[in-house]
Scaffold this active site. Structure first.
Site, PDB file in Angstrom:
ATOM      1  N   TYR A 236      39.386  54.593  42.270  1.00 29.04           N
ATOM      2  CA  TYR A 236      40.651  53.980  41.867  1.00 29.04           C
ATOM      3  C   TYR A 236      41.736  55.026  41.596  1.00 29.04           C
ATOM      4  O   TYR A 236      42.532  55.363  42.464  1.00 29.04           O
ATOM      5  CB  TYR A 236      40.477  53.005  40.666  1.00 29.04           C
ATOM      6  CG  TYR A 236      41.674  52.090  40.625  1.00 29.04           C
ATOM      7  CD1 TYR A 236      41.648  50.841  41.239  1.00 29.04           C
ATOM      8  CD2 TYR A 236      42.880  52.527  40.063  1.00 29.04           C
ATOM      9  CE1 TYR A 236      42.787  50.051  41.287  1.00 29.04           C
ATOM     10  CE2 TYR A 236      44.022  51.740  40.110  1.00 29.04           C
ATOM     11  CZ  TYR A 236      43.959  50.514  40.705  1.00 29.04           C
ATOM     12  OH  TYR A 236      45.090  49.739  40.768  1.00 29.04           O
ATOM     13  N   THR A 276      40.714  39.262  39.667  1.00 28.43           N
ATOM     14  CA  THR A 276      41.749  38.604  40.465  1.00 28.43           C
ATOM     15  C   THR A 276      41.323  38.724  41.922  1.00 28.43           C
ATOM     16  O   THR A 276      40.348  39.409  42.237  1.00 28.43           O
ATOM     17  CB  THR A 276      43.142  39.254  40.307  1.00 28.43           C
ATOM     18  OG1 THR A 276      43.109  40.560  40.873  1.00 28.43           O
ATOM     19  CG2 THR A 276      43.602  39.328  38.857  1.00 28.43           C
TER      20      THR A 276
HETATM   21  P1  NAD Z   1      46.926  38.943  42.907  1.00 22.42           P
HETATM   22  O1  NAD Z   1      46.253  39.130  44.223  1.00 22.42           O
HETATM   23  O2  NAD Z   1      46.381  37.923  41.990  1.00 22.42           O
HETATM   24  O3  NAD Z   1      48.489  38.609  43.113  1.00 22.42           O
HETATM   25  C1  NAD Z   1      49.225  39.117  44.176  1.00 22.42           C
HETATM   26  C2  NAD Z   1      50.530  38.347  44.326  1.00 22.42           C
HETATM   27  O4  NAD Z   1      51.295  38.978  45.368  1.00 22.42           O
HETATM   28  C3  NAD Z   1      50.364  36.886  44.758  1.00 22.42           C
HETATM   29  O5  NAD Z   1      51.355  36.105  44.129  1.00 22.42           O
HETATM   30  C4  NAD Z   1      50.644  36.934  46.262  1.00 22.42           C
HETATM   31  O6  NAD Z   1      51.144  35.719  46.818  1.00 22.42           O
HETATM   32  C5  NAD Z   1      51.717  37.993  46.283  1.00 22.42           C
HETATM   33  N1  NAD Z   1      51.900  38.633  47.593  1.00 22.42           N
HETATM   34  C6  NAD Z   1      51.041  39.423  48.278  1.00 22.42           C
HETATM   35  N2  NAD Z   1      51.617  39.839  49.435  1.00 22.42           N
HETATM   36  C7  NAD Z   1      52.866  39.309  49.464  1.00 22.42           C
HETATM   37  C8  NAD Z   1      53.955  39.381  50.368  1.00 22.42           C
HETATM   38  N3  NAD Z   1      53.897  40.100  51.495  1.00 22.42           N
HETATM   39  N4  NAD Z   1      55.092  38.700  50.064  1.00 22.42           N
HETATM   40  C9  NAD Z   1      55.181  37.955  48.929  1.00 22.42           C
HETATM   41  N5  NAD Z   1      54.186  37.874  48.026  1.00 22.42           N
HETATM   42  C10 NAD Z   1      53.043  38.539  48.293  1.00 22.42           C
HETATM   43  O7  NAD Z   1      46.931  40.399  42.248  1.00 22.42           O
HETATM   44  P2  NAD Z   1      46.972  40.936  40.743  1.00 22.42           P
HETATM   45  O8  NAD Z   1      45.619  41.476  40.443  1.00 22.42           O
HETATM   46  O9  NAD Z   1      47.623  39.989  39.819  1.00 22.42           O
HETATM   47  O10 NAD Z   1      47.902  42.221  40.960  1.00 22.42           O
HETATM   48  C11 NAD Z   1      49.262  42.271  40.605  1.00 22.42           C
HETATM   49  C12 NAD Z   1      49.586  43.690  40.170  1.00 22.42           C
HETATM   50  O11 NAD Z   1      48.847  44.006  39.005  1.00 22.42           O
HETATM   51  C13 NAD Z   1      49.221  44.754  41.209  1.00 22.42           C
HETATM   52  O12 NAD Z   1      50.180  45.777  41.189  1.00 22.42           O
HETATM   53  C14 NAD Z   1      47.902  45.288  40.677  1.00 22.42           C
HETATM   54  O13 NAD Z   1      47.612  46.593  41.110  1.00 22.42           O
HETATM   55  C15 NAD Z   1      48.184  45.241  39.192  1.00 22.42           C
HETATM   56  N6  NAD Z   1      46.995  45.328  38.317  1.00 22.42           N
HETATM   57  C16 NAD Z   1      45.887  44.584  38.563  1.00 22.42           C
HETATM   58  C17 NAD Z   1      44.769  44.715  37.727  1.00 22.42           C
HETATM   59  C18 NAD Z   1      43.509  43.901  37.941  1.00 22.42           C
HETATM   60  O14 NAD Z   1      42.487  44.243  37.380  1.00 22.42           O
HETATM   61  N7  NAD Z   1      43.557  42.824  38.689  1.00 22.42           N
HETATM   62  C19 NAD Z   1      44.824  45.585  36.619  1.00 22.42           C
HETATM   63  C20 NAD Z   1      45.989  46.301  36.377  1.00 22.42           C
HETATM   64  C21 NAD Z   1      47.072  46.162  37.241  1.00 22.42           C
END
Ligand code: NAD
Ligand code: NA
EC number: 1.3.1.9
Length: 397
Positions: A236, A276
């Site tokens: 990561y 997620t």
């Molecule tokens: P997720 O997959 O649940 O959500 C992704 C979102 O992006 C969705 O709404 C999807 O429709 C949208 N999306 C993707 N491609 C798109 C495009 N081309 N156009 C428009 N919308 C688009 O992901 P998540 O885990 O909620 O991640 C969101 C952020 O949080 C990311 O930056 C991730 O790195 C960060 N994050 C995640 C975690 C974890 O453990 N899941 C932890 C810390 C930070």
């Protein structure tokens, strides 16, 4: 149509409309139970608003602060005989609930990386809201077509420099095995991952919003990052995705400069590891999350996306103390990273095998969270009933 989960590896191919609505309803109830966020956001754009942290951000703003929200996402409605994506149903349910509560909510479904969708979003803001005071950037995507050059980039999840060998779990079967992942062989793998998940698109959004005059004086913007424990560093934080996160974090001062004359400010919030659609695709991480859940639940400090985002809004972004780290980041991964939590996870990590995993980890909780993402395994939903899919689909837009 009767909808059952159909999985292929870490992907679930089906989603359940009523179950997704239940997921959204529970998140709304949680936010309401925490009371109103004092001086919270009023007009909010959420990019990546349909699932995970973005959806939870949207719900926190709307139901914690009565905020009008515009959500941008990339999802598919259902077609005859085939259910739509979870994010579609989540958003339909969210809009329905917001409308019923008299809270403005509109959504734009399309490629957020494109200039067209940015333009469409700006037009909607101008028409309906005038200006916005918060932009949440929560995209997670495996690919991006660059709007200026047309080049299509694909991200990879790989270590850099040397192979990474560690334990991993198939969360469906509970089989723990060793996985070895070869490092990137070319610099281009790193560059491509940065192009997809780094900060350039966030910067493009803010540039366009600013130029259009739709950012209010004092507007804030926040994007999400992750750090995690040393045991996942090779895959990561020190891997390709980590390089993209470094780039995202380095975009903060660039955006701050852009927003100076309107007293705006940008932040990265480092969030907790959670189940997620995106995180289930990363090797090793699901095993870590299963152990982390066990430890955090035992200590009564477990949070899901909604608890994280409600806390981010109420205590940090709109609270009395941002509690930034030495790098200037907001840390709502503070409880995950607590020394006692990490020490216990590290010990369990040494011990965990296919034989003891159900006992010493919260794999059951991981699995339930995974199926909940797609609207399955909610006690309150009767999955033997036909889904009223078309009604739900028609309610969005
Ligand atoms: P997720 O997959 O649940 O959500 C992704 C979102 O992006 C969705 O709404 C999807 O429709 C949208 N999306 C993707 N491609 C798109 C495009 N081309 N156009 C428009 N919308 C688009 O992901 P998540 O885990 O909620 O991640 C969101 C952020 O949080 C990311 O930056 C991730 O790195 C960060 N994050 C995640 C975690 C974890 O453990 N899941 C932890 C810390 C930070
Ligand atoms: Na999201």
């Amino acid at each position: 149509m009767i909808i059952q989960p159909r999985t292929r590896g870490f992907i679930c191919l089906t989603s359940h409309p009523e179950g997704c609505a239940e997921n959204v309803k529970k998140q709304i109830e949680y936010v309401k139970s925490k009371g109103q966020i004092v001086n919270g956001p009023k007009k909010v754009l959420v990019i990546g608003a349909s699932t995970g942290f973005g959806l939870a951000s949207r719900i926190s703003a709307a139901f914690g602060s009565n905020a009008a929200t515009i959500g941008v996402f990339f999802e598919k409605p259902g077609t005859e005989g085939r259910p739509g994506t979870a994010g579609w149903y989540n958003s339909a349910a969210f809009e329905e609930q917001a409308n019923a509560a008299g809270i403005y909510a509109k959504s734009i479904n399309g490629d957020a990386f494109s200039d067209e969708i940015k333009k469409e979003t700006i037009e909607l803001i101008k028409k309906d809201l005038g200006q916005i005071d918060l932009v949440v950037y929560s995209l997670a995507s495996p690919r991006r077509t660059h709007p200026k050059t047309g080049v299509a980039y694909a991200s990879v999840l790989k270590p850099i420099g040397q192979p990474f060998t560690n334990k991993t779990v198939d969360f469906h079967t509970g089989v723990v095995s060793q996985i070895s992942i070869d490092p990137v062989s070319e610099q281009s793998d790193i560059d491509n991952t940065i192009a997809v998940m780094g900060g350039e698109d966030w910067k493009f959004w803010i540039e366009d919003l600013k130029a259009a005059g739709v950012l209010a004086d004092g507007a804030k913007t926040v994007a999400y990052s992750y750090i995690g424990p040393e045991l996942t560093y090779p895959i990561y934080r020190n891997g390709t995705i980590g390089m993209a996160k470094n780039d995202l974090e380095a975009t903060v001062p660039v955006i701050n400069d852009m927003l100076k004359d309107i007293n705006g400010v940008s932040y990265v919030s480092v969030n907790k590891a959670l189940v997620t659609q995106s995180s289930s695709a990363i090797p090793v991480v699901p095993l870590y999350i299963s152990l982390l859940y066990k430890v955090m639940k035992e200590k009564n400090i477990h949070e899901g996306c909604i608890e994280q985002m409600q806390r981010l809004f109420a205590d940090r972004l709109y609270g009395s103390n941002l509690s930034l780290d030495t790098e200037g980041r907001i840390r709502v991964d503070d409880w995950e990273m607590r020394e006692d939590v990490q020490a216990e996870v590290a010990k369990l990590w040494e011990d965990v095998t296919s034989e003891n995993i159900e006992a010493i980890s919260d794999l059951a909780g991981y699995r339930r969270d995974f199926f909940n993402l797609f609207g399955f395994e909610f006690d309150s939903v009767d999955y033997t009933l036909e889904s009223d899919e078309l009604t739900t689909v028609n309610s969005l837009k």
